[in-house]
Scaffold this motif. Structure first.
Motif, PDB file in Angstrom:
ATOM      1  N   ASP A  30      35.741  41.390  38.856  1.00 21.37           N
ATOM      2  CA  ASP A  30      35.851  42.623  38.982  1.00 21.37           C
ATOM      3  C   ASP A  30      34.886  43.418  38.176  1.00 21.37           C
ATOM      4  O   ASP A  30      34.808  42.951  36.984  1.00 21.37           O
ATOM      5  CB  ASP A  30      37.321  43.014  38.572  1.00 21.37           C
ATOM      6  CG  ASP A  30      37.668  44.238  38.981  1.00 21.37           C
ATOM      7  OD1 ASP A  30      37.060  45.225  39.640  1.00 21.37           O
ATOM      8  OD2 ASP A  30      38.787  45.187  38.197  1.00 21.37           O
ATOM      9  N   ILE A  57      43.434  46.323  35.136  1.00 27.46           N
ATOM     10  CA  ILE A  57      44.369  47.478  35.218  1.00 27.46           C
ATOM     11  C   ILE A  57      43.863  48.319  36.129  1.00 27.46           C
ATOM     12  O   ILE A  57      42.663  48.373  36.783  1.00 27.46           O
ATOM     13  CB  ILE A  57      44.288  48.062  33.693  1.00 27.46           C
ATOM     14  CG1 ILE A  57      42.860  48.638  33.109  1.00 27.46           C
ATOM     15  CG2 ILE A  57      45.007  47.175  32.696  1.00 27.46           C
ATOM     16  CD1 ILE A  57      43.026  49.404  32.080  1.00 27.46           C
ATOM     17  N   THR A  72      37.863  50.374  34.951  1.00 23.88           N
ATOM     18  CA  THR A  72      37.631  49.368  34.626  1.00 23.88           C
ATOM     19  C   THR A  72      36.241  49.575  33.681  1.00 23.88           C
ATOM     20  O   THR A  72      35.221  50.104  34.207  1.00 23.88           O
ATOM     21  CB  THR A  72      37.122  48.137  35.758  1.00 23.88           C
ATOM     22  OG1 THR A  72      38.538  48.099  36.450  1.00 23.88           O
ATOM     23  CG2 THR A  72      36.717  47.098  35.385  1.00 23.88           C
ATOM     24  N   SER A 130      40.002  46.985  41.534  1.00 24.93           N
ATOM     25  CA  SER A 130      40.964  46.174  40.642  1.00 24.93           C
ATOM     26  C   SER A 130      42.317  45.950  41.487  1.00 24.93           C
ATOM     27  O   SER A 130      42.923  44.706  41.451  1.00 24.93           O
ATOM     28  CB  SER A 130      41.250  46.752  39.486  1.00 24.93           C
ATOM     29  OG  SER A 130      39.913  47.100  38.756  1.00 24.93           O
TER      30      SER A 130
END
Ligand SMILES: Nc1nc2c(ncn2[C@@H]2O[C@H](COP(=O)(O)OP(=O)(O)OP(=O)(O)O)[C@@H](O)[C@H]2O)c(=O)[nH]1
Ligand SMILES: [Mg+2]
Length: 291
Positions: free
Chosen positions: A58, A31, A39, A18
């Motif tokens: 992601d 985040i 994640t 991320s």
């Protein structure tokens, strides 16, 4: 010649996927925390350059699933491999190769997709360790490229973007130039609360909490009103999240509000509630309601 393609960023939890996505885009779409399994869903990040458009996904960190939540996270990773032109496989260069890493290598072999191996966090290791590490990965699989990077310090990221463009097929842009993610603001706001929750808690709490935005009211010109449930599994966890005299919850709220205000470019009124939902990680209907 304009190029375009879809690229999945995969790897073990905490390897920096991320962080890399955010740094490549120059926007915070995903985040980040120092806890594994941050994640939980696939998030698109779209980078439009004059040479082409790269659509990154992601994904959650690859791990052995214990709960239904984790099985779904892993399914999400497998889904991301469909229709992908290229994989970016991240490994944390500062930790030793283990059975989890072997699982990732086997997965790539099995799918037969072209893959770059990215040795991330090279800011944490001695320079003379790098070549032997690259050689050892070259022996494990025929990677299209092996690139040492530091996502955090932006080391080699331009080189990486150039290499990606080289491998992408010719094609049109799939998204408008100004769009950088597929996620709406409501989702991103919830993720920001979860990030602050992760940063302010320890041990089992990061794994057993989730966040639900229950109200996202933009009807007022000056301020966006958000209500948000922080869901935990036990009363004892609720007490920890609230903290003595509500201090912890207050801190999470302040940190989240600041970032959500930056995201929305507006003042935000954020109200947080902590709710106990026993065994939510194994409750398919509750998990459905999070999507
Ligand atoms: N020193 C250093 N730390 C990094 C680097 N990249 C990421 N990190 C840190 O590694 C931790 C994990 O980063 P994330 O980006 O959340 O990792 P992830 O692979 O997305 O993790 P999951 O979502 O849990 O699978 C954070 O504390 C980051 O700040 C790097 O290049 N160098
Ligand atoms: Mg992540």
């Amino acid at each position: 010649m304009f190029k375009s393609g879809f690229i999945s960023i995969i790897g073990r939890p905490n390897s920096g996927k991320s962080t890399l996505l955010n740094q490549l885009l120059g926007e915070k779409v995903s985040i980040v925390s120092d806890k594994p399994q941050t994640t939980r869903e696939n998030i698109l990040g779209i980078l439009t350059l004059k040479e082409g458009q790269i659509v990154f996904t992601d994904t959650p960190g690859i791990h052995k699933p214990g709960y239904e939540l984790n099985r779904r996270m892993m399914q999400t990773v497998y889904n991301s491999l469909e229709g992908t032109d290229l994989l970016l496989v991240l490994v944390d260069a500062s930790t030793a190769f283990g059975s989890g890493d072997q699982y990732v290598v086997d997965l790539i072999k099995e799918r037969g997709l072209p893959a770059f191996l990215l040795l991330n966090k090279i800011d944490l290791i001695r320079k003379d360790k790098l070549l032997p590490l690259m050689a050892s990965y070259a022996g494990k699989h025929t990677f299209a490229e092996i690139v040492p990077i530091s996502a955090l310090e932006r080391d080699n990221l331009e080189l990486l973007t150039g290499l990606i463009l080289k491998y992408l097929p010719e094609g049109p842009a799939h998204f408008p130039e100004e769009q950088f993610t597929d996620r709406h603001e409501r989702f991103l706001a919830g993720e920001i609360v979860r990030e602050k929750l992760l940063l302010n808690t320890r041990e089992e709490l990061p794994y057993s909490t989730t966040v639900l935005i229950t109200r996202f009211d933009e009807s007022q010109p000056e301020v966006v009103v958000l209500n948000c449930d922080i869901v935990v599994e036990k009363d004892s966890q609720k007490k920890i999240v609230i903290g003595s005299q509500g201090q912890k919850l207050k801190q999470i709220g302040i940190e989240a509000r600041t970032d959500i205000e930056t995201l929305l470019g507006k003042r935000v009124y954020l109200e947080l509630y902590v709710r106990v939902k026993p065994k939510w990680r194994d409750d398919p209907r509750f998990l459905d309601s999070l999507l």
